[in-house]
Design a protein around this motif. Structure first.
Motif, PDB file in Angstrom:
ATOM      1  N   ARG A 355      16.386  89.234  50.971  1.00 57.38           N
ATOM      2  CA  ARG A 355      16.728  88.206  49.638  1.00 57.38           C
ATOM      3  C   ARG A 355      15.556  88.166  48.879  1.00 57.38           C
ATOM      4  N   LEU A 356      14.287  88.259  49.310  1.00 53.52           N
ATOM      5  CA  LEU A 356      13.181  87.718  48.597  1.00 53.52           C
ATOM      6  C   LEU A 356      13.012  88.338  47.311  1.00 53.52           C
ATOM      7  N   THR A 357      13.469  89.701  47.087  1.00 48.09           N
ATOM      8  CA  THR A 357      13.317  90.397  45.752  1.00 48.09           C
ATOM      9  C   THR A 357      14.403  89.940  44.711  1.00 48.09           C
ATOM     10  N   GLU A 358      15.245  88.924  45.085  1.00 47.70           N
ATOM     11  CA  GLU A 358      16.577  88.650  44.183  1.00 47.70           C
ATOM     12  C   GLU A 358      15.751  87.747  43.365  1.00 47.70           C
ATOM     13  N   ARG A 359      16.285  87.822  42.052  1.00 44.53           N
ATOM     14  CA  ARG A 359      15.857  86.824  40.961  1.00 44.53           C
ATOM     15  C   ARG A 359      16.030  85.246  41.448  1.00 44.53           C
ATOM     16  N   PHE A 360      15.154  84.459  41.249  1.00 44.43           N
ATOM     17  CA  PHE A 360      15.086  83.244  41.399  1.00 44.43           C
ATOM     18  C   PHE A 360      15.357  82.555  43.109  1.00 44.43           C
ATOM     19  N   TYR A 361      15.339  83.606  43.778  1.00 41.03           N
ATOM     20  CA  TYR A 361      15.459  83.304  45.200  1.00 41.03           C
ATOM     21  C   TYR A 361      14.246  82.861  45.787  1.00 41.03           C
ATOM     22  N   ARG A 362      14.275  81.738  46.245  1.00 38.75           N
ATOM     23  CA  ARG A 362      13.122  80.739  47.050  1.00 38.75           C
ATOM     24  C   ARG A 362      13.527  80.355  48.324  1.00 38.75           C
ATOM     25  N   VAL A 363      12.454  80.583  49.015  1.00 36.17           N
ATOM     26  CA  VAL A 363      12.640  80.043  50.458  1.00 36.17           C
ATOM     27  C   VAL A 363      12.382  78.352  50.313  1.00 36.17           C
ATOM     28  N   ASP A 364      11.571  78.203  49.759  1.00 30.91           N
ATOM     29  CA  ASP A 364      11.395  76.552  49.581  1.00 30.91           C
ATOM     30  C   ASP A 364      11.012  76.296  48.119  1.00 30.91           C
ATOM     31  N   ARG A 365      12.252  75.941  47.464  1.00 35.15           N
ATOM     32  CA  ARG A 365      12.175  75.665  46.141  1.00 35.15           C
ATOM     33  C   ARG A 365      11.078  74.324  45.824  1.00 35.15           C
ATOM     34  N   SER A 366      11.106  73.559  46.530  1.00 32.62           N
ATOM     35  CA  SER A 366      10.133  72.423  46.077  1.00 32.62           C
ATOM     36  C   SER A 366       8.574  73.014  46.020  1.00 32.62           C
ATOM     37  N   ARG A 367       8.374  74.020  47.117  1.00 32.41           N
ATOM     38  CA  ARG A 367       7.052  74.093  47.324  1.00 32.41           C
ATOM     39  C   ARG A 367       6.659  75.147  46.158  1.00 32.41           C
ATOM     40  N   SER A 368       7.719  75.922  45.657  1.00 30.05           N
ATOM     41  CA  SER A 368       7.517  76.983  44.639  1.00 30.05           C
ATOM     42  C   SER A 368       7.140  76.346  43.305  1.00 30.05           C
ATOM     43  N   ARG A 369       8.010  75.185  42.887  1.00 28.74           N
ATOM     44  CA  ARG A 369       7.659  74.353  41.994  1.00 28.74           C
ATOM     45  C   ARG A 369       6.435  73.677  41.797  1.00 28.74           C
TER      46      ARG A 369
END
Length: 421
Positions: A355-369
């Motif tokens: 699912r990594l290539t799905e739009r806005f899919y993040r494994v760790d949202r806080s880390r991404s922000r």
């Protein structure tokens, strides 16, 4: 007088013989018509011979017409068999008279074994059974079909019934799984965009209100303005990525005769990567760039640079300071080119990789922000890879890091040409 009598007797005997012969010919023709039409004699003497010939010609014409009608019927059935939609014909009692293989697979029935079986006894979906019995076919009914998609999702069918020839019915089925998934993705996309924009807007609104209502010293004002700048930059990055995706989806295919040197792509990526590493981690990262073959790639240079930079920036963002990020380019034995980025980050669990290539899919949202990601980078990479006939491969192990690779087809890779001065 005696001669005249003999003449009359001879005439009667001749007439009787002729009538007998005629009756025999008629009986023979009738017998052949009843039992062996194929062996009708060709044109013979007399009216019965002509009649036999005419009957034989009419039968031959009728047989030819029957063969032509059968051929047209078979062509029509073959066309329905080739249809991506399912077709089922029901008699007046709702029994299966005929169905194509598409419908058989969708309903989980056997096109030969289940002939003349009641369809409602074979397809037990309550919504379908109620719809079939209602005789109100102004709309379709949505049901789950037999089988699942490659990702394990149920196959969704739209079934519409059309009455014909009295109380006979024709069922048309259509696979709407992709449409429903696209609609779900659209709703999720709108929700995600709204959420991603709302968060920095809320922060900006709060800072603006603070600046307007509270007396702040110069240091606090500068801190708030710096945070506001970060949030506005985040929104700008999000809008730019959305515009990039929109441009990729709506633009023409990349050229196959426009070549870009890999060395230049790696050099630009190295400049951007080292700058990003310095901003995210004071101690930086151990970055290495290896060019094992001096090659050129055919395609849109801006798209290629965007895809390579996205993979590199992702590796830097998700690798802690002091970690290793290795970038390499090589030509495989089969002629394909491989651009790979390997990092020593925390790794990605196997269930997240598809699912990594799905739009806005993040494994760790806080880390991404925290690292400034928009959640669209890998979606952009996937689109660019598809447009260039390339394949995106992802390998990762928890605690050991990840490896992202773009494999370009041999037709888009060649040895670098000498520059003409």
């Amino acid at each position: 007088m005696l001669g005249l009598k003999f003449a009359w007797v001879g005439a009667w005997i001749g007439a009787l013989l002729w009538m007998g012969l005629d009756t025999w010919r008629a009986a023979r023709l009738l017998r052949l018509l009843r039992s062996d039409v194929a062996n009708l004699p060709s044109r013979g003497p007399g009216v019965w011979g002509e009649l036999s010939e005419r009957i034989r010609k009419l039968l031959r014409e009728r047989e030819q017409q029957t063969r032509q009608a059968e051929d047209r019927l078979q062509e029509f059935l073959a066309a329905i068999q080739a249809s991506p939609n399912g077709v089922v014909l029901l008699d007046e009692q709702g029994r299966i008279e005929w169905c194509n293989q598409t419908a058989a697979a969708q309903f989980g029935i056997d096109a030969e074994r289940d002939m003349l079986q009641h369809l409602a006894n074979l397809v037990r979906d309550p919504a379908f059974v109620a719809y079939l019995a209602s005789w109100n076919y102004s709309r379709d009914v949505l049901i789950d079909a037999q089988g699942r998609t490659a990702r394990g999702h149920p196959v969704r069918l739209s079934v519409q019934v059309h009455p014909y020839a009295g109380n006979r019915r024709m069922l048309l089925t259509r696979d709407i799984t992709a449409l429903e998934q696209a609609e779900t993705m659209r709703r999720d996309f709108v929700a995600n965009v709204s959420h991603e924009i709302r968060t920095p807007l809320t922060v900006l609104a709060g800072f603006v209100e603070t600046l307007q209502n509270l007396p702040l010293d110069a240091e606090e004002r500068a801190r708030y303005l710096r945070l506001m700048g970060q949030q506005s930059q985040r929104m700008e990055m999000l809008v730019n990525d959305l515009l990039t995706l929109s441009r990729l989806e709506g633009s023409a295919a990349p050229p196959a005769n426009q070549w870009t040197r890999v060395r230049a792509l790696l050099a630009q990526g190295e400049d951007e990567g080292r700058g990003l590493s310095g901003r995210l981690a004071p101690q930086g990262h151990k970055l290495s760039f290896s060019l094992y073959a001096d090659s050129e790639i055919a395609g849109a240079s801006t798209e290629l640079q965007s895809a390579m930079s996205n993979l590199l920036s992702n590796a830097i963002r998700y690798t802690p300071g002091g970690g290793e990020v290795a970038v390499s380019w090589k030509v495989l034995p089969d002629g394909r080119g491989e651009y790979a980025v390997r990092d020593s980050g925390p790794g990605i669990a196997a269930e997240h990789i598809p699912r990594l290539t799905e739009r806005f899919y993040r494994v760790d949202r806080s880390r991404s922000r925290e690292t400034g990601g928009t959640g669209l980078g890998l979606a952009i990479v996937k689109h660019i890879a598809q447009r260039h006939g390339a394949e995106l491969r992802i390998e990762s192990t928890i605690g050991q890091g990840s490896r992202f690779a773009l494999l370009f087809p041999a037709g888009r890779v060649r040895e670098a040409r000498a520059l003409v001065t």
